[in-house]
Design an enzyme around this catalytic site. Structure first.
Site, PDB file in Angstrom:
ATOM      1  CG  ASP A 135      -1.965   0.856   0.998  1.00 51.08           C
ATOM      2  OD1 ASP A 135      -2.670   1.154   0.047  1.00 51.08           O
ATOM      3  OD2 ASP A 135      -2.396   1.785   2.055  1.00 51.08           O
ATOM      4  CB  CYS A 193     -23.107 -13.342  -7.845  1.00 51.50           C
ATOM      5  SG  CYS A 193     -23.104 -12.541  -6.014  1.00 51.50           S
ATOM      6  CB  CYS A 196     -20.301  -6.622  -4.397  1.00 51.41           C
ATOM      7  SG  CYS A 196     -20.282  -6.904  -6.100  1.00 51.41           S
ATOM      8  CB  CYS A 200     -22.796  -0.155  -3.005  1.00 51.56           C
ATOM      9  SG  CYS A 200     -21.812   1.257  -2.987  1.00 51.56           S
ATOM     10  CB  CYS A 216     -15.991   4.365  -2.230  1.00 55.17           C
ATOM     11  SG  CYS A 216     -15.662   2.877  -1.373  1.00 55.17           S
TER      12      CYS A 216
HETATM   13  C1  B12 Z   1      -6.939   4.140  -3.877  1.00 58.37           C
HETATM   14  C2  B12 Z   1      -7.425   3.016  -2.939  1.00 58.37           C
HETATM   15  C3  B12 Z   1      -8.514   2.652  -2.541  1.00 58.37           C
HETATM   16  C4  B12 Z   1      -9.748   3.671  -2.919  1.00 58.37           C
HETATM   17  C5  B12 Z   1     -10.207   3.088  -4.206  1.00 58.37           C
HETATM   18  C6  B12 Z   1     -10.667   1.750  -4.279  1.00 58.37           C
HETATM   19  C7  B12 Z   1     -10.846   1.235  -5.828  1.00 58.37           C
HETATM   20  N1  B12 Z   1     -11.614   0.152  -5.896  1.00 58.37           N
HETATM   21  O1  B12 Z   1     -10.465   1.908  -6.621  1.00 58.37           O
HETATM   22  C8  B12 Z   1     -10.582   3.588  -1.680  1.00 58.37           C
HETATM   23  C9  B12 Z   1     -10.387   4.470  -0.600  1.00 58.37           C
HETATM   24  C10 B12 Z   1     -12.152   3.620  -2.164  1.00 58.37           C
HETATM   25  C11 B12 Z   1     -10.393   2.242  -1.199  1.00 58.37           C
HETATM   26  C12 B12 Z   1     -11.205   1.352  -0.516  1.00 58.37           C
HETATM   27  C13 B12 Z   1     -10.854   0.146   0.070  1.00 58.37           C
HETATM   28  N2  B12 Z   1      -9.571  -0.296  -0.050  1.00 58.37           N
HETATM   29 CO1  B12 Z   1      -7.909   0.012  -1.123  1.00 58.37          CO
HETATM   30  N3  B12 Z   1      -6.480   0.819  -2.099  1.00 58.37           N
HETATM   31  C14 B12 Z   1      -6.254   2.020  -2.711  1.00 58.37           C
HETATM   32  C15 B12 Z   1      -4.736   1.699  -3.460  1.00 58.37           C
HETATM   33  C16 B12 Z   1      -3.955   2.436  -2.750  1.00 58.37           C
HETATM   34  C17 B12 Z   1      -4.890   2.005  -5.035  1.00 58.37           C
HETATM   35  C18 B12 Z   1      -5.792   1.207  -5.719  1.00 58.37           C
HETATM   36  C19 B12 Z   1      -6.162   2.010  -7.084  1.00 58.37           C
HETATM   37  O2  B12 Z   1      -5.336   2.319  -7.695  1.00 58.37           O
HETATM   38  N4  B12 Z   1      -7.444   2.138  -7.584  1.00 58.37           N
HETATM   39  C20 B12 Z   1      -7.833   2.813  -8.802  1.00 58.37           C
HETATM   40  C21 B12 Z   1      -8.569   1.387  -9.539  1.00 58.37           C
HETATM   41  C22 B12 Z   1      -9.022   1.755 -11.096  1.00 58.37           C
HETATM   42  O3  B12 Z   1      -7.249   0.378  -9.516  1.00 58.37           O
HETATM   43  P1  B12 Z   1      -7.599  -0.977  -8.580  1.00 58.37           P
HETATM   44  O4  B12 Z   1      -8.548  -0.862  -7.532  1.00 58.37           O
HETATM   45  O5  B12 Z   1      -6.335  -1.500  -8.390  1.00 58.37           O
HETATM   46  O6  B12 Z   1      -8.248  -1.997  -9.820  1.00 58.37           O
HETATM   47  C23 B12 Z   1      -7.517  -2.561 -11.035  1.00 58.37           C
HETATM   48  C24 B12 Z   1      -8.105  -3.773 -10.886  1.00 58.37           C
HETATM   49  O7  B12 Z   1      -9.429  -3.996 -10.716  1.00 58.37           O
HETATM   50  C25 B12 Z   1      -7.965  -4.142 -12.365  1.00 58.37           C
HETATM   51  N5  B12 Z   1      -8.737  -5.220 -13.053  1.00 58.37           N
HETATM   52  C26 B12 Z   1     -10.039  -4.763 -13.477  1.00 58.37           C
HETATM   53  N6  B12 Z   1     -10.480  -5.869 -14.090  1.00 58.37           N
HETATM   54  C27 B12 Z   1      -9.284  -6.819 -14.419  1.00 58.37           C
HETATM   55  C28 B12 Z   1      -9.212  -8.033 -14.729  1.00 58.37           C
HETATM   56  C29 B12 Z   1      -8.031  -8.667 -14.613  1.00 58.37           C
HETATM   57  C30 B12 Z   1      -7.739 -10.038 -15.495  1.00 58.37           C
HETATM   58  C31 B12 Z   1      -6.840  -7.933 -13.952  1.00 58.37           C
HETATM   59  C32 B12 Z   1      -5.540  -8.594 -14.032  1.00 58.37           C
HETATM   60  C33 B12 Z   1      -7.105  -6.799 -13.355  1.00 58.37           C
HETATM   61  C34 B12 Z   1      -8.274  -6.275 -13.513  1.00 58.37           C
HETATM   62  O8  B12 Z   1      -7.970  -2.619 -13.075  1.00 58.37           O
HETATM   63  C35 B12 Z   1      -7.938  -1.770 -12.312  1.00 58.37           C
HETATM   64  C36 B12 Z   1      -7.089  -0.768 -13.022  1.00 58.37           C
HETATM   65  O9  B12 Z   1      -5.971  -1.225 -13.249  1.00 58.37           O
HETATM   66  C37 B12 Z   1      -4.491   0.162  -3.351  1.00 58.37           C
HETATM   67  C38 B12 Z   1      -3.228  -0.047  -2.902  1.00 58.37           C
HETATM   68  C39 B12 Z   1      -2.311  -0.205  -4.371  1.00 58.37           C
HETATM   69  N7  B12 Z   1      -1.297   0.367  -4.336  1.00 58.37           N
HETATM   70  O10 B12 Z   1      -2.866  -0.958  -5.282  1.00 58.37           O
HETATM   71  C40 B12 Z   1      -5.490  -0.037  -1.877  1.00 58.37           C
HETATM   72  C41 B12 Z   1      -6.204  -1.395  -1.838  1.00 58.37           C
HETATM   73  C42 B12 Z   1      -6.755  -1.968  -3.381  1.00 58.37           C
HETATM   74  N8  B12 Z   1      -7.512  -1.432  -1.099  1.00 58.37           N
HETATM   75  C43 B12 Z   1      -7.338  -2.270  -0.208  1.00 58.37           C
HETATM   76  C44 B12 Z   1      -8.493  -2.371   0.803  1.00 58.37           C
HETATM   77  C45 B12 Z   1      -8.433  -3.481   1.780  1.00 58.37           C
HETATM   78  C46 B12 Z   1      -9.623  -1.483   0.717  1.00 58.37           C
HETATM   79  C47 B12 Z   1     -10.999  -1.617   1.520  1.00 58.37           C
HETATM   80  C48 B12 Z   1     -11.359  -3.035   1.551  1.00 58.37           C
HETATM   81  C49 B12 Z   1     -10.914  -1.143   2.672  1.00 58.37           C
HETATM   82  C50 B12 Z   1     -11.901  -0.772   3.703  1.00 58.37           C
HETATM   83  N9  B12 Z   1     -12.472  -1.828   4.179  1.00 58.37           N
HETATM   84  O11 B12 Z   1     -12.728   0.367   3.763  1.00 58.37           O
HETATM   85  C51 B12 Z   1     -11.881  -0.772   0.730  1.00 58.37           C
HETATM   86  C52 B12 Z   1     -12.466  -1.605  -0.610  1.00 58.37           C
HETATM   87  C53 B12 Z   1     -13.477  -1.041  -1.449  1.00 58.37           C
HETATM   88  C54 B12 Z   1     -13.665  -1.480  -3.032  1.00 58.37           C
HETATM   89  N10 B12 Z   1     -14.580  -2.308  -3.030  1.00 58.37           N
HETATM   90  O12 B12 Z   1     -12.507  -1.304  -3.426  1.00 58.37           O
HETATM   91  C55 B12 Z   1      -6.494  -3.599  -0.604  1.00 58.37           C
HETATM   92  C56 B12 Z   1      -7.256  -4.810  -1.322  1.00 58.37           C
HETATM   93  C57 B12 Z   1      -7.104  -5.809  -1.010  1.00 58.37           C
HETATM   94  C58 B12 Z   1      -7.973  -6.852  -1.973  1.00 58.37           C
HETATM   95  N11 B12 Z   1      -8.038  -8.173  -1.438  1.00 58.37           N
HETATM   96  O13 B12 Z   1      -8.363  -6.778  -3.081  1.00 58.37           O
HETATM   97  C59 B12 Z   1      -5.291  -2.833  -1.448  1.00 58.37           C
HETATM   98  C60 B12 Z   1      -4.790  -3.747  -2.424  1.00 58.37           C
HETATM   99  C61 B12 Z   1      -4.429  -2.393  -0.403  1.00 58.37           C
HETATM  100  C62 B12 Z   1      -3.482  -3.566   0.418  1.00 58.37           C
HETATM  101  N12 B12 Z   1      -2.075  -3.318   0.103  1.00 58.37           N
HETATM  102  O14 B12 Z   1      -3.909  -4.482   0.726  1.00 58.37           O
HETATM  103  N13 B12 Z   1      -9.064   1.828  -1.755  1.00 58.37           N
HETATM  104  S1  SF4 Z   2     -17.557  -9.888  -5.988  1.00 57.23           S
HETATM  105 FE1  SF4 Z   2     -19.438  -9.356  -6.095  1.00 57.23          FE
HETATM  106  S2  SF4 Z   2     -20.272 -10.276  -7.899  1.00 57.23           S
HETATM  107 FE2  SF4 Z   2     -18.507 -11.497  -7.330  1.00 57.23          FE
HETATM  108  S3  SF4 Z   2     -19.066 -13.084  -6.167  1.00 57.23           S
HETATM  109 FE3  SF4 Z   2     -18.784 -11.720  -4.650  1.00 57.23          FE
HETATM  110  S4  SF4 Z   2     -20.607 -10.160  -4.295  1.00 57.23           S
HETATM  111 FE4  SF4 Z   2     -20.965 -11.350  -6.011  1.00 57.23          FE
HETATM  112  S1  SF4 Z   3     -19.438   2.189  -0.177  1.00 55.19           S
HETATM  113 FE1  SF4 Z   3     -17.509   1.493  -1.214  1.00 55.19          FE
HETATM  114  S2  SF4 Z   3     -16.758  -0.390   0.562  1.00 55.19           S
HETATM  115 FE2  SF4 Z   3     -18.947   0.279   0.895  1.00 55.19          FE
HETATM  116  S3  SF4 Z   3     -20.166  -1.416  -0.473  1.00 55.19           S
HETATM  117 FE3  SF4 Z   3     -20.034   0.517  -1.703  1.00 55.19          FE
HETATM  118  S4  SF4 Z   3     -18.142   0.149  -2.846  1.00 55.19           S
HETATM  119 FE4  SF4 Z   3     -18.158  -1.286  -1.160  1.00 55.19          FE
END
Ligand code: B12
Ligand code: SF4
Ligand code: SF4
Length: 361
Positions: A135, A193, A196, A200, A216
């Protein structure tokens, strides 16, 4: 490296408890185009660093020029490995806090495990380099972990494993070692499914695998400095820090942790009296003292201000009339400051105090 050497690396990781790991080559992330599109749409809101980090995310060797690969690691945070004692003072016990934050800050203890692992790897491979982060570095961690074979990206955007669910952190060790074998992408197991997306409260999952962070709850009560617009505030319910709904509703977490346990997390039993006591403590305590008590927890991402901001939103949404006098006192305290010395935070808190009192009444 040979397969045997890769095995040797694996056994060092296992010794440090990092049993779920996989290798990925350090190439342009699979989903980088999606990332760029996401940034161009402005979904990152105030998280400007996500934009700034894009070039490094496209080319992670900028972080460590000798690096050829990454070892991605998944580490469960449920049950929390560094949980705070229920009776200890240095945590929140009655407010609704996301599961990952119910304990010591992972940026400290998880990073330490990763760093210690690197020290050991360095001893075994003195010619090579190792650099760990979780992170804290500009790495697209979910993409990396998916390519390392640690799970698939669910419609909630989280990385999910069929056995372990999604309640885990991701960490990575960048290294100059070039592996013989790397992970393979897992098939998508979300199927039809949409739980999620449906649960939300703010409709932040605007499409499967696309999250508008500005909506979010986890962004609104952890990352964002400015208070959310009033129409969003109301939808944040009683979440004090983070939000887990799109994960606790997921059938893969039900499978990993039990359906009843996950449902309890969706609708937790809460004591109104204890919640009031905790919010009162947050709103009345001086910022320095609050920060001192909660040090080493992830709850201080936005300092004492962030917790006061969130407490006012929870108090308003829960209609905690018992807190009106406490909120009024906070308002008077800020109003007493010379107008010239009022900060943005003071102005934001004043507005939130007024909003909370109005919403309660
Ligand atoms: C910014 C950030 C947030 C933001 C935005 C989250 C988001 N979904 O974009 C906010 C503040 C909302 C957030 C919330 C949370 N976060 Co956060 N967050 C980050 C951070 C710092 C960057 C993520 C990012 O760049 N987001 C922008 C989007 C576009 O990128 P992305 O989420 O990585 O998504 C990529 C993939 O989904 C991918 N993708 C889509 N389809 C496919 C298909 C394939 C085949 C592949 C390979 C990829 C792929 O494409 C996207 C773009 O590249 C990371 C750490 C890191 N350095 O990566 C932690 C991270 C993602 N967060 C984490 C966590 C735990 C959370 C929360 C659960 C915390 C909480 N309980 O409140 C929530 C979950 C909310 C959610 N549904 O995502 C963990 C996730 C662990 C996991 N199992 O996924 C991370 C990795 C931190 C860590 N080191 O553990 N987060
Ligand atoms: S990530 Fe969302 S759509 Fe996928 S299995 Fe979990 S609840 Fe269902
Ligand atoms: S507000 Fe963010 S963390 Fe909460 S259910 Fe919606 S996407 Fe997931």
């Amino acid at each position: 490296v040979t397969l045997e050497q890769q095995q040797q690396v694996s056994s060092v990781l296992n010794d440090f408890g990092l049993t779920r790991h996989g290798w990925a080559r350090l190439e342009r992330p699979f989903s980088f185009d999606l990332y760029e599109e996401w940034i161009a749409s402005g979904y990152q809101g105030e998280m400007e660093y996500l934009k700034r980090h894009a070039p490094t995310k496209a080319q992670p060797t900028i972080i460590l020029p000798q690096a050829k690969s990454a070892i991605a690691v998944a580490f469960n945070y449920y049950p929390h490995p560094r949980a705070q004692n229920e009776t200890s003072q240095n945590t929140l016990t009655s407010s609704r806090v996301a599961l990952y934050a119910r304990g010591e800050d992972y940026h400290l203890w998880f990073q330490k495990i990763l760093d210690d692992t690197c020290i050991e790897l360095q001893k075994r491979f003195p010619q090579d380099v190792f650099k760990a982060s979780s992170d804290s570095a500009p790495v697209l961690e979910r993409d990396l972990a998916a390519r390392a074979g640690l799970g698939w990206i669910g419609k909630n955007t989280c990385l999910i494993d069929t056995q372990e669910g999604s309640l885990f952190f991701i960490g990575e060790i960048l290294t100059s070692l070039s592996p013989k074998q790397v992970g393979v992408l897992s098939p998508d197991r979300c199927g039809t499914c949409t739980r999620c997306i449906d649960i939300c409260p703010t409709q932040a999952l605007i499409e499967p695998r696309k999250l508008d962070a500005r909506l979010c709850i986890s962004y609104l009560n952890i990352e964002s400095k400015a208070p959310p617009p009033p129409e969003l505030r109301e939808k944040m319910g009683d979440w004090m820090f983070g939000c887990d709904l799109c994960q606790t509703v997921c059938p893969w977490n039900e499978k990993a942790f039990g359906k009843a346990i996950m449902q309890q997390e969706i609708n937790p039993l809460q004591s109104r009296a204890k919640l009031i006591e905790e919010l009162k403590w947050i709103l009345e305590t001086e910022d320095d003292a609050l920060q001192m008590t909660l040090r080493d927890t992830p709850l201080l991402r936005r300092g004492a201000y962030g917790l006061k901001k969130n407490s006012l939103i929870v108090a308003g949404n829960k209609g905690l009339s018992e807190l009106v006098s406490v909120i009024e006192k906070l308002k008077v305290k800020i109003e007493k400051k010379n107008i010239k010395f009022r900060t943005d935070k003071d102005i934001w808190l004043l507005e939130l105090c007024e909003w909370a009192i109005l919403r309660i009444s």
